[in-house]
Design an enzyme around this catalytic site. Sequence first.
Site, short mmCIF file in Angstrom:
data_model
loop_
_atom_site.label_atom_id
_atom_site.label_comp_id
_atom_site.label_asym_id
_atom_site.label_seq_id
_atom_site.Cartn_x
_atom_site.Cartn_y
_atom_site.Cartn_z
N GLY A 147 0.80 -1.22 0.00
CA GLY A 147 0.00 0.00 0.00
C GLY A 147 0.83 1.26 0.00
N GLY A 172 -3.33 -2.83 4.84
CA GLY A 172 -2.01 -3.01 4.24
C GLY A 172 -1.28 -4.07 5.02
N ALA A 179 -6.82 -0.66 9.70
CA ALA A 179 -7.05 0.52 10.55
C ALA A 179 -8.48 1.00 10.30
CB ALA A 179 -6.05 1.62 10.21
N CYS A 186 -3.76 6.52 0.76
CA CYS A 186 -3.64 5.32 -0.08
C CYS A 186 -3.43 5.68 -1.55
CB CYS A 186 -4.87 4.43 0.07
SG CYS A 186 -5.16 3.90 1.77
#
Length: 218
Positions: free
Chosen positions: A85, A150, A164, A180
Amino acid sequence: MELQRRTGLEVRRLPGLQPYAGTWELQRELVLKRRRDEIPDTLLLLEHPPVYTLGRSARDASNLGAGEEYLRSLGAEVFWIDRGGDVTFHGPGQLVGYPIIRLKYREAHRYLRDLEEVVIRTVGEFGLEGRRHPDYTGVWIEDRKIAAIGVKFSSGWVTSHGFALNVNTDLRWFERVTPCGIREYGVTSLERELGRRVDLEGVERGVVRHFRAVFGVD
């Protein structure tokens, strides 16, 4: 450190705001122990102080807005790390989950979808319809991203890093970067979607319950 033991899974809730560098090192230590079967599958749940992390897809700092020094001047740390990511933010009011587990299957795509499923079921308990995006990893409420994902796979298919979920996160931190690397969509939180503060411990309980169900650790 509060410790909950589950059949096949050890859940550790790290107290307070955990500095990013320390938990990154903790993950590396636990990955080695899991690879040697010295510990069971483990799920770390925690909050970080303000920090921006950039994964392997971040080839440069183009998504860091005004740059690392500016972000540090605001009181945030910046780390270039070894997960997949691009750039994302972690901070107070956000529930971060780091699964250190040995996958029974050898499919990275399936693992990402399973993590998304855990979050989708969790936000569903609050009456929200979480969904997957056809082009981007993570969980979305309509066109707003509520959870970033990620991960890293070490030898033996032991996982680290994770997800998250924005619960009561101050979303202004995301405005200073391109989260992102996605410019066309915004981010959201449970608090914003529901119009009220959300009990973080209640969210944690939901995450643990659905993690156990999705990954079959019962």
